[in-house]
Design a protein around this motif. Sequence first.
Motif, short mmCIF file in Angstrom:
data_model
loop_
_atom_site.label_atom_id
_atom_site.label_comp_id
_atom_site.label_asym_id
_atom_site.label_seq_id
_atom_site.Cartn_x
_atom_site.Cartn_y
_atom_site.Cartn_z
N ALA A 161 21.85 -15.34 20.21
CA ALA A 161 22.78 -16.37 19.74
C ALA A 161 23.77 -15.83 18.71
N GLY A 162 23.72 -14.54 18.45
CA GLY A 162 24.65 -13.93 17.50
C GLY A 162 24.22 -14.05 16.06
N GLN A 163 23.00 -14.51 15.82
CA GLN A 163 22.50 -14.67 14.44
C GLN A 163 21.75 -13.40 14.05
N THR A 164 22.53 -12.41 13.65
CA THR A 164 22.02 -11.08 13.33
C THR A 164 22.04 -10.87 11.82
N PRO A 165 21.46 -9.78 11.33
CA PRO A 165 21.47 -9.51 9.89
C PRO A 165 22.87 -9.37 9.31
N ASP A 166 23.84 -9.03 10.14
CA ASP A 166 25.21 -8.84 9.65
C ASP A 166 25.95 -10.16 9.44
N GLU A 167 25.38 -11.28 9.92
CA GLU A 167 26.12 -12.54 9.85
C GLU A 167 26.24 -13.07 8.42
N ASN A 168 25.15 -13.11 7.70
CA ASN A 168 25.20 -13.56 6.30
C ASN A 168 23.95 -13.08 5.56
N LYS A 169 23.90 -13.39 4.27
CA LYS A 169 22.79 -12.93 3.44
C LYS A 169 21.47 -13.56 3.84
N PHE A 170 21.51 -14.81 4.29
CA PHE A 170 20.28 -15.47 4.71
C PHE A 170 19.61 -14.71 5.84
N TYR A 171 20.37 -14.40 6.88
CA TYR A 171 19.79 -13.70 8.02
C TYR A 171 19.39 -12.27 7.67
N GLU A 172 20.14 -11.66 6.77
CA GLU A 172 19.76 -10.32 6.34
C GLU A 172 18.37 -10.33 5.71
N LEU A 173 18.15 -11.27 4.79
CA LEU A 173 16.84 -11.38 4.16
C LEU A 173 15.77 -11.86 5.15
N TYR A 174 16.17 -12.72 6.06
CA TYR A 174 15.23 -13.22 7.07
C TYR A 174 14.66 -12.08 7.91
N TYR A 175 15.55 -11.22 8.41
CA TYR A 175 15.08 -10.13 9.26
C TYR A 175 14.32 -9.07 8.46
#
Length: 208
Positions: free
Chosen positions: A132-146
């Motif tokens: 869905a394009g929700q990768t670590p590069d999208e924002n800080k939330f996803y970066e921390l999530y991964y």
Amino acid sequence: MTKDADEATTSTVASPRVATQSDRRPWIPGETGIWVFIFIDLTVFLLLFALFMYERSEQLPLFNQSTETLNVGVGAFNTLLLLTSSLCVALGVDALRRRRAVAAQKWFIGTFLAGLAFAVVKSGEWTEKVGAGQTPDENKFYELYYVMTGLHFVHVVVGLGTIIMLWTIARRERVGHKYVRATEAGACYWHMVDLLWIVLFGLFYLMQ
């Protein structure tokens, strides 16, 4: 004679008191080394939790919006899987202490299967997010999530290997005290993995 009798009586009374004090010493499962490791590991995750809370306070709308993209049902199902696995490993250790090796093996297999199911579900969730394009590069939330769920996933994989070791111990003809202590240490590690996920579930899936 009276003096000797008094000394004998005193000795007889004193011995049970000393034994009782010895029996009341606190019992700590596992080995000292595993508790040192758990303390260090929890400290690392505590720093990551603090970093998450700081970043969230700086970008609250973004974090709330990103949280809504996660599937709470999937996260809750994974939580249930790990809680079940923790129950199984606890019952397995208890069975091994009672010298019920066959029952212990079955409980450890249950632990492994629940942990493996967690890993499969989590991998599927990551695949869906990346698609869905929700990768670590999208924002800080996803970066921390991964980063944080990925680090936890590594702990799960190591834990699965540990559970296999516990199952192997339960298959031994004779399980001495040393092996019971090793089994307790492995179970303590797995409980830590469960605890870490509960916190991660609350931070990423539930916090608004």
